[in-house]
Write a protein that holds these residues in place. Structure first.
Motif, mmCIF file in Angstrom:
data_model
loop_
_atom_site.group_PDB
_atom_site.id
_atom_site.type_symbol
_atom_site.label_atom_id
_atom_site.label_comp_id
_atom_site.label_asym_id
_atom_site.label_seq_id
_atom_site.Cartn_x
_atom_site.Cartn_y
_atom_site.Cartn_z
ATOM 1 N N TYR A 266 0.945 -1.210 -0.200
ATOM 2 C CA TYR A 266 0.108 -0.002 0.016
ATOM 3 C C TYR A 266 0.892 1.225 0.028
ATOM 4 C CZ TYR A 266 0.507 -0.358 5.255
ATOM 5 O OH TYR A 266 1.104 -0.412 6.372
ATOM 6 N N THR A 267 0.311 2.407 -0.521
ATOM 7 C CA THR A 267 1.070 3.599 -0.633
ATOM 8 C C THR A 267 0.168 4.537 -0.105
ATOM 9 O OG1 THR A 267 0.256 4.047 -2.935
ATOM 10 C CG2 THR A 267 2.131 2.554 -2.607
ATOM 11 N N ALA A 268 1.093 5.859 -0.026
ATOM 12 C CA ALA A 268 0.537 7.145 0.408
ATOM 13 C C ALA A 268 1.463 8.288 0.097
ATOM 14 C CB ALA A 268 -0.072 7.269 1.972
ATOM 15 N N HIS A 269 0.875 9.329 -0.200
ATOM 16 C CA HIS A 269 1.995 10.602 -0.599
ATOM 17 C C HIS A 269 2.330 11.398 0.712
ATOM 18 C CE1 HIS A 269 3.499 13.953 -2.579
ATOM 19 N NE2 HIS A 269 2.866 14.790 -2.037
ATOM 20 N N VAL A 270 3.568 11.405 0.873
ATOM 21 C CA VAL A 270 4.099 11.910 1.925
ATOM 22 C C VAL A 270 4.899 13.605 1.442
ATOM 23 C CG1 VAL A 270 5.546 12.001 4.030
ATOM 24 C CG2 VAL A 270 4.614 10.043 3.158
ATOM 25 N N PRO A 271 4.348 14.654 1.662
ATOM 26 C CA PRO A 271 4.856 15.774 1.121
ATOM 27 C C PRO A 271 6.201 15.778 1.240
ATOM 28 C CG PRO A 271 2.534 16.270 2.099
ATOM 29 C CD PRO A 271 3.004 14.869 2.449
ATOM 30 N N SER A 272 6.893 15.793 2.526
ATOM 31 C CA SER A 272 8.167 16.052 2.671
ATOM 32 C C SER A 272 9.200 15.121 2.090
ATOM 33 C CB SER A 272 8.547 16.198 4.350
ATOM 34 O OG SER A 272 8.039 14.926 4.909
ATOM 35 N N PHE A 273 8.672 13.832 1.644
ATOM 36 C CA PHE A 273 9.592 13.023 1.096
ATOM 37 C C PHE A 273 9.477 13.289 -0.418
ATOM 38 C CE2 PHE A 273 8.701 9.163 3.985
ATOM 39 C CZ PHE A 273 9.511 10.059 5.325
ATOM 40 N N ALA A 274 8.695 14.158 -0.832
ATOM 41 C CA ALA A 274 8.787 14.539 -2.468
ATOM 42 C C ALA A 274 8.006 13.389 -3.277
ATOM 43 C CB ALA A 274 9.817 15.295 -2.879
ATOM 44 N N ASP A 275 7.442 12.521 -2.531
ATOM 45 C CA ASP A 275 7.127 11.160 -3.535
ATOM 46 C C ASP A 275 5.974 10.629 -2.602
ATOM 47 O OD1 ASP A 275 7.158 9.392 -5.334
ATOM 48 O OD2 ASP A 275 9.327 9.016 -5.149
ATOM 49 N N THR A 276 5.651 9.528 -3.438
ATOM 50 C CA THR A 276 4.639 8.412 -2.862
ATOM 51 C C THR A 276 5.523 7.493 -2.403
ATOM 52 O OG1 THR A 276 2.953 8.725 -4.523
ATOM 53 C CG2 THR A 276 2.903 6.934 -3.425
ATOM 54 N N TRP A 277 4.891 7.076 -0.924
ATOM 55 C CA TRP A 277 5.602 6.215 -0.194
ATOM 56 C C TRP A 277 5.069 4.769 -0.106
ATOM 57 C CZ3 TRP A 277 10.375 7.989 -0.025
ATOM 58 C CH2 TRP A 277 11.348 7.087 0.730
ATOM 59 N N GLY A 278 5.883 3.717 0.086
ATOM 60 C CA GLY A 278 5.434 2.374 0.149
ATOM 61 C C GLY A 278 5.442 1.661 1.434
ATOM 62 N N TRP A 279 4.692 0.729 1.672
ATOM 63 C CA TRP A 279 4.643 -0.321 2.960
ATOM 64 C C TRP A 279 4.150 -1.587 2.358
ATOM 65 C CZ3 TRP A 279 2.696 4.622 2.858
ATOM 66 C CH2 TRP A 279 3.136 5.528 3.677
ATOM 67 N N VAL A 280 4.684 -2.563 3.339
ATOM 68 C CA VAL A 280 4.261 -3.944 2.903
ATOM 69 C C VAL A 280 3.794 -4.546 4.072
ATOM 70 C CG1 VAL A 280 4.864 -6.163 1.966
ATOM 71 C CG2 VAL A 280 5.713 -4.136 0.827
ATOM 72 N N ILE A 281 2.705 -5.036 4.116
ATOM 73 C CA ILE A 281 1.939 -5.890 5.252
ATOM 74 C C ILE A 281 1.924 -7.199 5.045
ATOM 75 C CG2 ILE A 281 -0.301 -5.107 4.592
ATOM 76 C CD1 ILE A 281 -1.086 -5.003 7.669
ATOM 77 N N ALA A 282 2.257 -8.027 6.010
ATOM 78 C CA ALA A 282 2.169 -9.769 5.631
ATOM 79 C C ALA A 282 1.880 -10.558 6.888
ATOM 80 C CB ALA A 282 3.602 -10.165 5.077
ATOM 81 N N SER A 283 1.170 -11.815 6.703
ATOM 82 C CA SER A 283 1.169 -12.595 7.482
ATOM 83 C C SER A 283 0.445 -13.809 6.906
ATOM 84 C CB SER A 283 -0.124 -12.155 8.268
ATOM 85 O OG SER A 283 -0.744 -13.045 9.404
ATOM 86 N N ASP A 284 0.748 -15.046 7.675
ATOM 87 C CA ASP A 284 0.381 -16.301 7.310
ATOM 88 C C ASP A 284 -1.037 -16.559 7.504
ATOM 89 O OD1 ASP A 284 2.506 -17.053 6.054
ATOM 90 O OD2 ASP A 284 3.320 -18.275 7.905
ATOM 91 N N GLN A 285 -1.752 -15.560 8.252
ATOM 92 C CA GLN A 285 -3.294 -15.586 8.483
ATOM 93 C C GLN A 285 -4.057 -14.468 7.518
ATOM 94 O OE1 GLN A 285 -4.820 -17.896 10.453
ATOM 95 N NE2 GLN A 285 -2.494 -18.739 10.698
ATOM 96 N N PRO A 286 -5.137 -14.691 6.968
ATOM 97 C CA PRO A 286 -5.781 -13.508 6.153
ATOM 98 C C PRO A 286 -5.786 -12.142 6.779
ATOM 99 C CG PRO A 286 -7.214 -15.661 6.226
ATOM 100 C CD PRO A 286 -6.260 -15.893 7.162
ATOM 101 N N LEU A 287 -5.545 -11.074 6.121
ATOM 102 C CA LEU A 287 -5.584 -9.645 6.533
ATOM 103 C C LEU A 287 -6.885 -9.484 6.454
ATOM 104 C CD1 LEU A 287 -2.258 -8.916 5.258
ATOM 105 C CD2 LEU A 287 -2.585 -9.178 7.420
ATOM 106 N N CYS A 288 -7.603 -8.967 7.549
ATOM 107 C CA CYS A 288 -9.023 -8.344 7.391
ATOM 108 C C CYS A 288 -8.735 -6.785 6.916
ATOM 109 C CB CYS A 288 -9.797 -8.180 8.739
ATOM 110 S SG CYS A 288 -11.377 -7.381 8.606
#
Length: 352
Positions: A266-288
């Protein structure tokens, strides 16, 4: 005529701005040299800038009020700057890490999704996070009983604890276990497991201290065994814009897919980074990931009001644009120590 602005570069990304003008009322006569000298000193103080080199031909400049701290620790170059536009900002190895006015975007996106996806989170291990903002957000959750924050750099922790007033309460919280150590070594030696493990690490730069903590072997052999049965892992994953997502974001996502059963980027724009930023979330169980359920959990579980994140915002953040989605789908690179990808820049070890 207008004013011409010339950027004069200095070491470590710092610069001054020199003004040239043709305005007659700004001409200083020879007999006013002392006044001129004083004005020059004042102008130099008022027109200090910091330049972050995003790429070879691209820089991002910040006007400064003053430099609160600048130095080199055993592991990285560090600067804490008071900027005119973004407030206090933390810069590591020449890269913006967080800014006072918009760090809530980054840290809410990093911390709250895994806690909200977990049925009953009680324990968290934060890799990095020395500024204290990740711990601050985690400690807002009523169910949390213990947060371990493990940062390699005592100097970063010390001056953030001193200067970043928004995090003073988090550093004093009795639920926080602050450890100065390499996160890999700390996880290896600890016997307990955690409901949530967070990668709040500096970006992987060549010669930096963090790139080994983005590898498949680390995720598979060290990190994942330290998660409880319903455990969730989340990491910041670098720039995720149309022109920058191939640097490390797509590789980190693909690497984590080789280790966990359920993975979302997933991503979001962070103004001070001058870019869109990314994260990754993970599990062996389904993510709600359902807006209504997340909003209900936000109301029930979190002290105070979030500034950026709600259920709909998080759901929308997982919908990537066509260019980025296509790259993630086709990415084949798996992050390893001997074939690591880096964002533009250099760490201390590389420069030595």
């Amino acid at each position: 005529m207008g004013e011409a602005v010339e950027f004069l570069a200095y070491n470590n990304g710092f610069s001054n701005v020199h003004f040239e003008t043709n305005h007659n009322n700004m001409i200083i006569q020879q007999n006013d040299l002392l006044v001129h000298h004083h004005q020059q000193q004042q102008q130099q103080q008022e027109d200090s800038w910091f330049e972050e080199e995003i790429d070879v031909h691209l820089k991002w400049s910040f006007a400064l009020n003053r430099v609160l701290h600048k130095g080199t620790s055993e592991y990285q170059d560090i600067a804490l700057l008071d900027t005119k536009h973004f407030g206090k900002v933390l810069v590591i190895d020449g890269k913006m890490q967080s800014a006072e006015v918009d760090e809530f975007i980054y840290h809410e996106c990093l911390i709250h999704p895994p806690l909200l996806c977990h049925p009953n989170p009680k324990t968290m291990f934060i890799m990095g996070g020395g500024e204290g903002s990740a711990a601050r957000e985690a400690l807002r959750h009523k169910s949390i009983e213990k947060v371990v924050m493990c940062d390699i750099d005592q100097e970063v922790v010390d001056f953030c604890r001193k200067h970043l007033t928004a995090n003073h309460e988090a550093f004093r919280n009795t639920k926080l276990d602050l450890v100065i150590n390499d996160a890999k070594a700390e996880l290896e030696k600890r016997k307990e497991k955690y409901d949530i493990i967070v990668g709040d690490l500096a970006d992987p730069v060549e010669g930096g201290p963090c790139y080994q903590l983005y590898t498949k072997s680390f995720y598979e052999n060290i990190l994942k065994p330290k998660l409880n049965t319903n455990g969730i892992f989340v990491t910041q994953a670098g720039p995720a814009g149309v022109f920058t997502h191939k640097e490390v974001f797509s590789s980190i996502y693909n690497t984590i897919k080789h280790v966990f059963k359920y993975v979302r980027a997933y991503t979001a724009h962070v103004p001070s980074f001058a870019d869109t930023w990314g994260w990754v979330i993970a599990s062996d169980q389904p993510l709600c990931i359902e807006a209504g359920k997340m909003d209900k959990k936000i109301a029930e579980r979190i002290d105070g009001e979030l500034l950026y994140l709600n259920g709909a915002t998080f759901v929308s953040s997982t919908i990537l644009n066509k260019t980025v989605a296509k790259t993630l789908k086709n990415e084949s690179h798996v992050y390893a120590e001997d074939n690591a990808r880096f964002i533009h820049g250099q760490g201390v070890a590389y420069r030595i």
